[in-house]
Design a protein around this motif. Structure first.
Motif, PDB file in Angstrom:
ATOM      1  N   VAL A  52       7.530 -12.216  -9.503  1.00  0.00           N
ATOM      2  CA  VAL A  52       7.062 -11.007  -8.832  1.00  0.00           C
ATOM      3  C   VAL A  52       7.226 -11.163  -7.322  1.00  0.00           C
ATOM      4  O   VAL A  52       6.735 -12.123  -6.729  1.00  0.00           O
ATOM      5  N   VAL A  53       7.920 -10.205  -6.712  1.00  0.00           N
ATOM      6  CA  VAL A  53       8.184 -10.224  -5.273  1.00  0.00           C
ATOM      7  C   VAL A  53       7.643  -8.927  -4.687  1.00  0.00           C
ATOM      8  O   VAL A  53       7.930  -7.843  -5.206  1.00  0.00           O
ATOM      9  N   HIS A  54       6.865  -9.034  -3.613  1.00  0.00           N
ATOM     10  CA  HIS A  54       6.367  -7.804  -2.996  1.00  0.00           C
ATOM     11  C   HIS A  54       6.882  -7.707  -1.563  1.00  0.00           C
ATOM     12  O   HIS A  54       7.137  -8.713  -0.901  1.00  0.00           O
ATOM     13  N   THR A  55       7.025  -6.479  -1.103  1.00  0.00           N
ATOM     14  CA  THR A  55       7.606  -6.246   0.216  1.00  0.00           C
ATOM     15  C   THR A  55       6.588  -6.407   1.330  1.00  0.00           C
ATOM     16  O   THR A  55       6.962  -6.520   2.498  1.00  0.00           O
ATOM     17  N   GLY A  56       5.309  -6.368   0.984  1.00  0.00           N
ATOM     18  CA  GLY A  56       4.285  -6.506   1.996  1.00  0.00           C
ATOM     19  C   GLY A  56       3.864  -5.204   2.633  1.00  0.00           C
ATOM     20  O   GLY A  56       2.959  -5.170   3.457  1.00  0.00           O
ATOM     21  N   SER A  57       4.511  -4.103   2.260  1.00  0.00           N
ATOM     22  CA  SER A  57       4.189  -2.820   2.884  1.00  0.00           C
ATOM     23  C   SER A  57       2.875  -2.249   2.370  1.00  0.00           C
ATOM     24  O   SER A  57       2.130  -1.618   3.108  1.00  0.00           O
ATOM     25  N   GLY A  58       2.568  -2.475   1.094  1.00  0.00           N
ATOM     26  CA  GLY A  58       1.310  -2.009   0.534  1.00  0.00           C
ATOM     27  C   GLY A  58       1.224  -0.501   0.422  1.00  0.00           C
ATOM     28  O   GLY A  58       2.201   0.215   0.623  1.00  0.00           O
ATOM     29  N   PRO A  59       0.019  -0.001   0.126  1.00  0.00           N
ATOM     30  CA  PRO A  59      -0.160   1.446  -0.079  1.00  0.00           C
ATOM     31  C   PRO A  59       0.162   2.253   1.178  1.00  0.00           C
ATOM     32  O   PRO A  59      -0.148   1.839   2.290  1.00  0.00           O
TER      33      PRO A  59
END
Length: 367
Positions: A52-59
């Protein structure tokens, strides 16, 4: 021979989304694929073979998400350099087309019939909905025709896309086998019903709250996020709110606990074009948990519930009728218990992910 590298990506869904992570990504990883999932939201507590990789931008707000978050998710997904890309949001269509033009295999996962869904979007001025719906459908068709394949969530949506892209399959969002199958005895439950899912006007929350007000001894277990803060304030101001146990967004263990407490599962969505041909996961999860269903009297749902004898259908716009059916079911415990058992049998025999995932595997093999 090693299985291909696969990247699922989403700008709108959380990493632990049941369809994306727990069903599609996890099943592909278990089948030997090297699977990554890119999401704008940070992951927590997800352990398994899926990276799982997240962009860090969030909601973000709706417009900001469509314009900026989608682009960030695409850039992160592109860096993974997968063989097969599988995306889950309409706002990512343009990026799916870019990946296809770069020589990648690209799958569009159409969770909803978006052109019909647009017609019920409260945040779009009514006068513009038809024009936006028509324009979006033309664009969606243009992109879908050029992609490697389309995966849809219902046979109804498949009928539309297969005219555009012959490599279209329906992978229905049915429950995972045994995940929610720990029923509690009817006699051990209190007079409680439940609704789980997105909470909005078109999903019938006003009518359900008004029905609750007519049944002073009944409690409602309500789980999910309200579509707007204004709607939440409106529902909280209703007289029956003191008999609502509001959980907000819940995980899978909490979901099971709610089902074990509840005698009836409610799916009284209002008759929008998108709802009437949908297969709502909440209805099948209620069935999986062995609790009877009270649902909207749409023709498709009447067929499912009627053939499997797992609940009753009612006019979702009529709080008095909803309350009457709840009261009738509570007053006939043996019949209600039998409906719950019938629902579990239907899940075991035909409405389950073990059957649906084989379609997904077959598609991936052809790619």
């Amino acid at each position: 021979m090693n299985k291909p590298k696969v990247c699922h990506f989403t700008s709108a869904h959380k990493p632990d989304d049941i369809r994306i992570y727990h069903k599609e990504c996890t099943s592909l990883a278990e089948a030997g694929y090297d699977v990554s999932l890119v999401s704008a939201y940070e992951a927590s507590g997800l352990e398994g073979a899926v990276r799982v990789v997240h962009t860090g931008s969030g909601p973000r707000g709706r417009i900001s998400r469509m314009l900026f978050t989608a682009k960030e998710v695409y850039k992160t997904a592109k860096q993974i350099d997968a063989d097969i890309y599988h995306f889950h949001d309409p706002e990512l269509l343009r990026f799916g087309l870019k990946l296809k033009r770069r020589g990648k295999k690209v799958i569009y996962d159409a969770h909803e019939d978006v052109p019909r869904q647009i017609m019920a979007k409260f945040w779009i001025p009514r006068v513009f909905r038809k024009l936006i719906s028509v324009c979006f459908e033309k664009y969606e068709n243009y992109v879908a025709k050029r992609l490697s394949a389309v995966v849809v969530s219902t046979p109804h949506i498949r009928e539309r896309f297969i005219q555009i892209n012959p490599r279209t399959i329906d992978v229905c969002n049915y429950p995972l086998m045994n995940e929610l199958m720990e029923p509690t005895s009817w006699d051990d439950k209190q007079d409680e019903i439940c609704y789980v899912g997105g909470i909005s006007v078109v999903r019938g929350i006003r009518e359900l709250a008004d029905a609750l007000a007519l049944l002073p001894d009944l409690r409602l277990n309500l789980a999910g996020n309200f579509s707007t803060g204004e709607l939440e304030e409106e529902i909280r101001a209703k007289a029956a709110w003191n008999r609502v146990e509001f959980y907000g967004y819940v995980g899978r263990k909490e979901l099971l606990s709610i089902f074990q407490r509840s005698k009836i599962g409610m799916v009284t969505l209002l008759p929008t074009p998108n709802h009437m041909e949908s297969l709502p996961i909440k209805m099948f999860e209620y069935m999986s948990a062995g609790i009877p269903v009270i649902c909207s009297d749409f023709p498709l749902w009447k067929t499912i519930v009627g053939e499997n004898k797992c609940g009753v259908c009612v006019d979702p716009s009529n709080p008095e009728l909803i309350a009457s059916e709840i009261q009738r079911m509570l007053s006939q415990p043996e019949e209600a218990r039998k409906m719950g058992e019938n629902g579990r049998i239907a899940i075991l025999e035909k409405f389950n992910w073990e059957i649906e995932k084989k379609k997904l595997f077959n598609l991936y093999e052809t790619l």
